[in-house]
Design a protein around this motif. Structure first.
Motif, PDB file in Angstrom:
ATOM      1  N   TYR A  38      35.274  56.338  48.536  1.00  0.00           N
ATOM      2  CA  TYR A  38      34.977  56.318  47.132  1.00  0.00           C
ATOM      3  C   TYR A  38      36.510  55.915  46.430  1.00  0.00           C
ATOM      4  CZ  TYR A  38      34.160  57.539  42.357  1.00  0.00           C
ATOM      5  OH  TYR A  38      34.061  57.689  40.697  1.00  0.00           O
ATOM      6  N   ALA A  39      37.384  56.672  46.834  1.00  0.00           N
ATOM      7  CA  ALA A  39      38.647  56.037  46.287  1.00  0.00           C
ATOM      8  C   ALA A  39      39.043  54.724  46.236  1.00  0.00           C
ATOM      9  CB  ALA A  39      39.849  57.324  46.794  1.00  0.00           C
ATOM     10  N   ASN A  40      38.883  54.157  47.678  1.00  0.00           N
ATOM     11  CA  ASN A  40      38.990  52.840  47.847  1.00  0.00           C
ATOM     12  C   ASN A  40      38.363  51.875  47.160  1.00  0.00           C
ATOM     13  OD1 ASN A  40      41.081  53.572  49.971  1.00  0.00           O
ATOM     14  ND2 ASN A  40      39.507  53.333  51.545  1.00  0.00           N
ATOM     15  N   ARG A  41      36.960  52.248  47.003  1.00  0.00           N
ATOM     16  CA  ARG A  41      36.377  51.567  46.087  1.00  0.00           C
ATOM     17  C   ARG A  41      36.604  51.548  44.696  1.00  0.00           C
ATOM     18  NH1 ARG A  41      30.695  50.319  46.467  1.00  0.00           N
ATOM     19  NH2 ARG A  41      29.779  49.112  44.808  1.00  0.00           N
ATOM     20  N   SER A  42      37.153  52.764  44.027  1.00  0.00           N
ATOM     21  CA  SER A  42      37.346  52.899  42.905  1.00  0.00           C
ATOM     22  C   SER A  42      38.785  51.967  42.424  1.00  0.00           C
ATOM     23  CB  SER A  42      37.789  54.288  42.496  1.00  0.00           C
ATOM     24  OG  SER A  42      36.806  54.996  42.362  1.00  0.00           O
ATOM     25  N   ASN A  43      39.623  52.056  43.592  1.00  0.00           N
ATOM     26  CA  ASN A  43      40.871  51.328  43.426  1.00  0.00           C
ATOM     27  C   ASN A  43      40.561  49.709  43.255  1.00  0.00           C
ATOM     28  OD1 ASN A  43      42.561  53.701  43.277  1.00  0.00           O
ATOM     29  ND2 ASN A  43      42.697  53.749  45.539  1.00  0.00           N
ATOM     30  N   LEU A  44      39.856  49.394  44.218  1.00  0.00           N
ATOM     31  CA  LEU A  44      39.245  47.955  44.079  1.00  0.00           C
ATOM     32  C   LEU A  44      38.838  47.472  42.960  1.00  0.00           C
ATOM     33  CD1 LEU A  44      37.745  47.440  47.916  1.00  0.00           C
ATOM     34  CD2 LEU A  44      40.078  46.488  46.755  1.00  0.00           C
ATOM     35  N   LEU A  45      37.989  48.444  42.335  1.00  0.00           N
ATOM     36  CA  LEU A  45      37.344  47.915  41.018  1.00  0.00           C
ATOM     37  C   LEU A  45      38.269  48.133  40.118  1.00  0.00           C
ATOM     38  CD1 LEU A  45      34.196  50.270  41.126  1.00  0.00           C
ATOM     39  CD2 LEU A  45      34.031  47.748  41.114  1.00  0.00           C
ATOM     40  N   GLN A  46      39.178  48.853  39.793  1.00  0.00           N
ATOM     41  CA  GLN A  46      40.435  48.988  38.947  1.00  0.00           C
ATOM     42  C   GLN A  46      41.388  47.823  39.150  1.00  0.00           C
ATOM     43  OE1 GLN A  46      40.891  51.495  36.365  1.00  0.00           O
ATOM     44  NE2 GLN A  46      41.763  49.591  35.750  1.00  0.00           N
ATOM     45  N   GLN A  47      41.517  47.244  40.260  1.00  0.00           N
ATOM     46  CA  GLN A  47      42.569  45.973  40.624  1.00  0.00           C
ATOM     47  C   GLN A  47      41.879  44.944  40.043  1.00  0.00           C
ATOM     48  OE1 GLN A  47      43.699  45.581  44.695  1.00  0.00           O
ATOM     49  NE2 GLN A  47      44.589  43.916  44.356  1.00  0.00           N
ATOM     50  N   SER A  48      40.284  45.104  40.657  1.00  0.00           N
ATOM     51  CA  SER A  48      39.454  43.713  40.214  1.00  0.00           C
ATOM     52  C   SER A  48      39.477  43.647  38.638  1.00  0.00           C
ATOM     53  CB  SER A  48      38.379  43.920  40.684  1.00  0.00           C
ATOM     54  OG  SER A  48      37.329  42.498  40.380  1.00  0.00           O
ATOM     55  N   TYR A  49      39.370  44.522  37.855  1.00  0.00           N
ATOM     56  CA  TYR A  49      39.284  44.734  36.713  1.00  0.00           C
ATOM     57  C   TYR A  49      40.409  44.116  35.973  1.00  0.00           C
ATOM     58  CZ  TYR A  49      38.529  46.337  31.832  1.00  0.00           C
ATOM     59  OH  TYR A  49      38.644  46.744  30.298  1.00  0.00           O
ATOM     60  N   ASN A  50      41.638  44.732  36.291  1.00  0.00           N
ATOM     61  CA  ASN A  50      43.103  44.306  35.710  1.00  0.00           C
ATOM     62  C   ASN A  50      43.369  42.943  36.008  1.00  0.00           C
ATOM     63  OD1 ASN A  50      43.462  46.958  35.139  1.00  0.00           O
ATOM     64  ND2 ASN A  50      44.660  47.342  36.876  1.00  0.00           N
ATOM     65  N   ASP A  51      42.855  42.373  37.184  1.00  0.00           N
ATOM     66  CA  ASP A  51      42.978  40.935  37.560  1.00  0.00           C
ATOM     67  C   ASP A  51      42.339  40.048  36.605  1.00  0.00           C
ATOM     68  OD1 ASP A  51      45.014  41.753  39.830  1.00  0.00           O
ATOM     69  OD2 ASP A  51      43.325  41.594  41.108  1.00  0.00           O
ATOM     70  N   LEU A 151      31.534  50.927  38.429  1.00  0.00           N
ATOM     71  CA  LEU A 151      32.031  52.523  38.758  1.00  0.00           C
ATOM     72  C   LEU A 151      31.115  53.407  38.787  1.00  0.00           C
ATOM     73  CD1 LEU A 151      34.992  53.519  39.326  1.00  0.00           C
ATOM     74  CD2 LEU A 151      35.042  53.967  37.005  1.00  0.00           C
ATOM     75  N   SER A 152      30.186  53.467  37.790  1.00  0.00           N
ATOM     76  CA  SER A 152      29.080  54.357  37.490  1.00  0.00           C
ATOM     77  C   SER A 152      28.132  54.510  38.797  1.00  0.00           C
ATOM     78  CB  SER A 152      28.215  54.046  36.437  1.00  0.00           C
ATOM     79  OG  SER A 152      26.951  54.909  36.298  1.00  0.00           O
ATOM     80  N   ALA A 153      27.819  53.101  39.595  1.00  0.00           N
ATOM     81  CA  ALA A 153      26.850  52.979  40.418  1.00  0.00           C
ATOM     82  C   ALA A 153      27.708  53.627  41.858  1.00  0.00           C
ATOM     83  CB  ALA A 153      26.664  51.607  41.048  1.00  0.00           C
ATOM     84  N   ALA A 154      28.760  53.415  42.128  1.00  0.00           N
ATOM     85  CA  ALA A 154      29.843  54.053  42.927  1.00  0.00           C
ATOM     86  C   ALA A 154      29.714  55.405  42.946  1.00  0.00           C
ATOM     87  CB  ALA A 154      31.099  53.465  43.000  1.00  0.00           C
ATOM     88  N   GLU A 155      29.808  56.246  41.647  1.00  0.00           N
ATOM     89  CA  GLU A 155      29.667  57.415  41.585  1.00  0.00           C
ATOM     90  C   GLU A 155      28.380  57.925  41.780  1.00  0.00           C
ATOM     91  OE1 GLU A 155      30.879  61.441  40.448  1.00  0.00           O
ATOM     92  OE2 GLU A 155      32.266  59.738  40.897  1.00  0.00           O
TER      93      GLU A 155
END
Length: 210
Positions: A38-51, A151-155
């Motif tokens: 889950y942490a990896n998924r969250s980090n990837l989502l955050q990175q993707s969003y920032n990019d 993020l909500s779906a991952a949670e």
């Protein structure tokens, strides 16, 4: 007989204890794998969003530079045309036999025309920049909405897995489920395509404003 029954009860209790310890150990391990995924998924989502935000901003900046460059060039050309016409005006009026008030009127008309051209160019610049900013804000909003949805779906997926693990613990299961959570830590392909399409549309919109 009683001794045998007591021994059997002790063995049963020991087996139950061992089973529960194994189930607890498996639960702890599985929760570790789940939290990591889950942490990896969250980090990837955050990175993707920032990019995505950085790319959207870059498209806006590129479009704005193009708009300003073209507007500045048009303003410069309008000024050159005005100065050349102003230089040639006396000779053109003299050739027509026009002097005095007619000359002043022609000069005033030329200056008004130059002013109108400048205003038209500035309006075009401001309208294009405003449209680019609206596009940027709209794309930012879409990117944020997609990010929050993912993020909500991952949670929710994590919570569903956790409930399964808690049920497995209650049932005394000692199964290790590391591979089951591999998909959780990867970005959804549809989401990646959605963000890419958003970035491409922003770049195309910026180019159209040049």
């Amino acid at each position: 007989m009683q001794a045998q029954q007591d021994a059997a009860a002790r063995r049963a209790e020991e087996l139950a204890r061992q089973k529960q310890e194994a189930a607890q150990a498996a639960y702890d391990k599985n929760m570790g794998y789940l939290n990591e995924a889950y942490a990896n998924r969250s980090n990837l989502l955050q990175q993707s969003y920032n990019d995505a935000l950085a790319q959207l901003q870059a498209s806006y900046d590129s479009g704005a530079r193009g708009v300003n460059r073209n507007a500045d060039s048009a303003q410069q050309q309008a000024y050159i045309n005005y100065m050349m016409s102003k230089r040639d005006l006396p000779q053109a009026l003299a050739a027509q036999g026009l002097t005095g008030g007619m000359s002043e009127s022609a000069l005033a008309g030329m200056y008004n025309s130059y002013g109108n051209n400048r205003n038209t160019i500035d309006r075009g610049r401001n309208e294009s920049l405003a449209a680019l900013l609206d596009t940027l804000n709209s794309n930012r909003s879409s990117a944020l909405q997609s990010y929050n949805s993912q993020l909500s779906a991952a949670e929710q997926q994590k919570m569903a897995y956790q409930m399964q693990l808690e049920q497995a613990l209650a049932n005394g299961s000692a199964e290790i489920l590391q591979n089951k959570y591999d998909t959780l830590q990867n970005l959804d392909n549809a989401y990646a395509q959605q963000i890419l399409a958003l970035q491409q549309a922003a770049a195309q919109a910026a180019q159209k404003r040049w």
